[in-house]
Design a protein around this motif. Structure first.
Motif, PDB file in Angstrom:
ATOM      1  N   UNK A 140      -6.972  12.050  -9.185  1.00 55.51           N
ATOM      2  CA  UNK A 140      -6.157  11.345 -10.165  1.00 55.51           C
ATOM      3  C   UNK A 140      -4.761  11.948 -10.309  1.00 55.51           C
ATOM      4  N   UNK A 141      -4.635  13.266 -10.225  1.00 54.78           N
ATOM      5  CA  UNK A 141      -3.321  13.892 -10.342  1.00 54.78           C
ATOM      6  C   UNK A 141      -2.415  13.480  -9.181  1.00 54.78           C
ATOM      7  N   UNK A 142      -2.985  13.517  -7.972  1.00 58.57           N
ATOM      8  CA  UNK A 142      -2.200  13.094  -6.811  1.00 58.57           C
ATOM      9  C   UNK A 142      -1.811  11.630  -6.945  1.00 58.57           C
ATOM     10  N   UNK A 143      -2.754  10.804  -7.433  1.00 59.64           N
ATOM     11  CA  UNK A 143      -2.480   9.375  -7.570  1.00 59.64           C
ATOM     12  C   UNK A 143      -1.308   9.128  -8.515  1.00 59.64           C
ATOM     13  N   UNK A 144      -1.244   9.865  -9.599  1.00 56.56           N
ATOM     14  CA  UNK A 144      -0.159   9.701 -10.560  1.00 56.56           C
ATOM     15  C   UNK A 144       1.191  10.010  -9.927  1.00 56.56           C
ATOM     16  N   UNK A 145       1.242  11.055  -9.113  1.00 56.38           N
ATOM     17  CA  UNK A 145       2.493  11.423  -8.450  1.00 56.38           C
ATOM     18  C   UNK A 145       2.911  10.376  -7.420  1.00 56.38           C
ATOM     19  N   UNK A 146       1.940   9.884  -6.648  1.00 60.58           N
ATOM     20  CA  UNK A 146       2.247   8.885  -5.621  1.00 60.58           C
ATOM     21  C   UNK A 146       2.760   7.595  -6.258  1.00 60.58           C
ATOM     22  N   UNK A 147       2.060   7.116  -7.291  1.00 53.16           N
ATOM     23  CA  UNK A 147       2.482   5.889  -7.970  1.00 53.16           C
ATOM     24  C   UNK A 147       3.845   6.086  -8.625  1.00 53.16           C
ATOM     25  N   UNK A 148       4.067   7.271  -9.186  1.00 54.22           N
ATOM     26  CA  UNK A 148       5.349   7.539  -9.827  1.00 54.22           C
ATOM     27  C   UNK A 148       6.514   7.481  -8.856  1.00 54.22           C
ATOM     28  N   UNK A 149       6.367   8.115  -7.689  1.00 56.26           N
ATOM     29  CA  UNK A 149       7.462   8.112  -6.708  1.00 56.26           C
ATOM     30  C   UNK A 149       7.664   6.720  -6.119  1.00 56.26           C
ATOM     31  N   UNK A 187       2.744  -2.784   4.443  1.00 59.67           N
ATOM     32  CA  UNK A 187       2.273  -1.444   4.771  1.00 59.67           C
ATOM     33  C   UNK A 187       3.311  -0.697   5.579  1.00 59.67           C
ATOM     34  N   UNK A 188       3.291   0.621   5.456  1.00 61.80           N
ATOM     35  CA  UNK A 188       4.109   1.450   6.322  1.00 61.80           C
ATOM     36  C   UNK A 188       3.472   1.572   7.692  1.00 61.80           C
ATOM     37  N   UNK A 189       4.275   1.940   8.669  1.00 66.31           N
ATOM     38  CA  UNK A 189       3.762   2.037  10.029  1.00 66.31           C
ATOM     39  C   UNK A 189       2.830   3.229  10.212  1.00 66.31           C
ATOM     40  N   UNK A 190       3.049   4.268   9.424  1.00 62.44           N
ATOM     41  CA  UNK A 190       2.226   5.475   9.530  1.00 62.44           C
ATOM     42  C   UNK A 190       1.931   5.994   8.135  1.00 62.44           C
ATOM     43  N   UNK A 191       0.785   6.642   7.962  1.00 63.26           N
ATOM     44  CA  UNK A 191       0.443   7.234   6.678  1.00 63.26           C
ATOM     45  C   UNK A 191       0.229   8.726   6.793  1.00 63.26           C
ATOM     46  N   UNK A 192      -0.063   9.368   5.658  1.00 61.50           N
ATOM     47  CA  UNK A 192      -0.268  10.819   5.656  1.00 61.50           C
ATOM     48  C   UNK A 192      -1.428  11.254   6.544  1.00 61.50           C
ATOM     49  N   UNK A 193      -2.476  10.434   6.588  1.00 58.48           N
ATOM     50  CA  UNK A 193      -3.673  10.859   7.279  1.00 58.48           C
ATOM     51  C   UNK A 193      -3.712  10.553   8.756  1.00 58.48           C
ATOM     52  N   UNK A 194      -2.637   9.978   9.311  1.00 59.84           N
ATOM     53  CA  UNK A 194      -2.666   9.568  10.708  1.00 59.84           C
ATOM     54  C   UNK A 194      -2.240  10.691  11.633  1.00 59.84           C
ATOM     55  N   UNK A 195      -2.828  10.695  12.811  1.00 63.08           N
ATOM     56  CA  UNK A 195      -2.521  11.736  13.787  1.00 63.08           C
ATOM     57  C   UNK A 195      -1.082  11.625  14.263  1.00 63.08           C
ATOM     58  N   UNK A 196      -0.466  12.760  14.574  1.00 61.28           N
ATOM     59  CA  UNK A 196       0.956  12.778  14.916  1.00 61.28           C
ATOM     60  C   UNK A 196       1.278  11.962  16.159  1.00 61.28           C
ATOM     61  N   UNK A 197       0.316  11.785  17.056  1.00 58.41           N
ATOM     62  CA  UNK A 197       0.587  11.047  18.282  1.00 58.41           C
ATOM     63  C   UNK A 197       0.421   9.546  18.159  1.00 58.41           C
ATOM     64  N   UNK A 217       0.830  -1.190   0.000  1.00 63.76           N
ATOM     65  CA  UNK A 217       0.000   0.000   0.000  1.00 63.76           C
ATOM     66  C   UNK A 217       0.869   1.245   0.000  1.00 63.76           C
ATOM     67  N   UNK A 218       0.570   2.195  -0.899  1.00 61.51           N
ATOM     68  CA  UNK A 218       1.372   3.411  -1.012  1.00 61.51           C
ATOM     69  C   UNK A 218       0.478   4.642  -0.892  1.00 61.51           C
ATOM     70  N   UNK A 219       1.000   5.669  -0.207  1.00 58.12           N
ATOM     71  CA  UNK A 219       0.244   6.920  -0.093  1.00 58.12           C
ATOM     72  C   UNK A 219       1.134   8.157  -0.209  1.00 58.12           C
ATOM     73  N   UNK A 220       2.397   7.971  -0.554  1.00 57.14           N
ATOM     74  CA  UNK A 220       3.299   9.101  -0.724  1.00 57.14           C
ATOM     75  C   UNK A 220       4.041   9.521   0.522  1.00 57.14           C
ATOM     76  N   UNK A 221       3.707   8.952   1.676  1.00 61.15           N
ATOM     77  CA  UNK A 221       4.384   9.310   2.913  1.00 61.15           C
ATOM     78  C   UNK A 221       5.765   8.669   2.977  1.00 61.15           C
ATOM     79  N   UNK A 222       6.599   9.168   3.878  1.00 60.30           N
ATOM     80  CA  UNK A 222       7.928   8.591   4.064  1.00 60.30           C
ATOM     81  C   UNK A 222       7.823   7.127   4.471  1.00 60.30           C
ATOM     82  N   UNK A 223       6.914   6.824   5.402  1.00 60.76           N
ATOM     83  CA  UNK A 223       6.745   5.443   5.851  1.00 60.76           C
ATOM     84  C   UNK A 223       6.304   4.540   4.707  1.00 60.76           C
ATOM     85  N   UNK A 224       5.476   5.066   3.825  1.00 60.19           N
ATOM     86  CA  UNK A 224       5.017   4.303   2.669  1.00 60.19           C
ATOM     87  C   UNK A 224       6.176   3.971   1.733  1.00 60.19           C
TER      88      UNK A 224
END
Length: 272
Positions: free
Chosen positions: A42-51, A90-100, A8-15
């Protein structure tokens, strides 16, 4: 093409760390790697998949790579693809997760409900890069570890490293031997701790006779024993019982703690 390893990818460092780990894992097993991104744009998806694709090719250029954008919610998309996956990563944390939060909500939900192994990539670079040469598996009393031991031995085999089988135990109290206790629990506590390990390893070890196996008996709580063993592990493997027809979180307190605090990647393997 074979059954893929799905990450699973979402563009985050953990991902991206999970993609790097998964690319190397796919290379070890000689299987395809499939990138899955759940998005509404779709634009965001293209960037995430690309990276993510660039990271996978950087880490394992020979791995067969495919990608997909789903417009389902992330957990549902991953659980659906997990029905025909070698494993989910999966990464341990994603973009949408709370900082704590110590573990992202999507990773926690998928690890608790998937029908295939789920690896949550966490810990230091040293642990993620497989520099210790140890795969650790937790062996519990009863019937909950068979599939996990199989998975762990296969991992030790493809990595050409040592399997460390850990069984934590304590003398059963009177409450554990009441007539209401499950039969597998009563049977487990009639066996010496060393026999619990021997029984769990006997048949899986026949498949991988070249694997170096260490047995570790620890008279202490399982959570503490496994976290200690994981301090020098490249991967920690634990089993999880799935209750058919029950869709809630099915991790158990020990696995829940390990997913939040382990110093290395954790594989949760369902015992069906």
């Amino acid at each position: 093409m074979g059954i893929p390893l799905v990450v699973g990818v979402d563009g985050s460092k953990a991902s991206l760390e999970a993609v790097g780990w998964a690319a190397n894992e796919a290379a070890r097993h000689g299987i395809p790697l499939h990138l899955l991104h759940a998005a509404a744009d779709e634009q965001e998806a293209s960037e995430v998949i690309g990276s993510a694709s660039a990271r996978a090719r950087q880490d394992a250029p020979a791995v067969r790579l495919s990608s997909e954008v789903s417009f389902e919610d992330a957990a549902s998309a991953l659980l659906d693809r997990g029905r025909s996956a070698f494993a989910l990563v999966l990464g341990a944390r994603g973009h949408g997760d709370l900082s704590g939060m110590l573990l992202g909500s999507v990773s926690l939900s998928v690890a608790a409900r998937a029908g295939c192994p789920v690896v949550v990539v966490r810990g230091s670079q040293e642990h993620r890069a497989a520099r210790f040469g140890n795969v650790v598996v937790g062996v519990e009393d009863g019937e909950g570890s068979g599939t996990a031991v199989d998975f762990a031995l296969r991992e030790a085999h493809v990595r050409a490293c040592r399997l460390v089988a850990v069984h934590a135990w304590s003398a059963p109290s009177g409450a554990c031997t009441t007539p209401r206790a499950p039969s597998w629990f009563l049977e487990a506590h009639r066996r010496p701790p060393a026999q619990v390990l021997d029984d769990a390893l006997r048949h899986p070890a026949e498949k991988y006779r070249d694997a170096a196996v260490s047995r570790r008996l620890m008279e202490k709580p399982a959570r503490r024993a496994l976290l200690e063993a994981a301090s020098t592990a490249d991967l920690l493997v634990v089993g999880a019982r799935r209750r058919l027809g029950y869709s809630g979180l099915q991790l158990g307190l020990i696995n829940h703690a390990l997913l939040h605090h382990a110093p290395c990647p954790v594989a949760v393997v369902p015992q069906m």
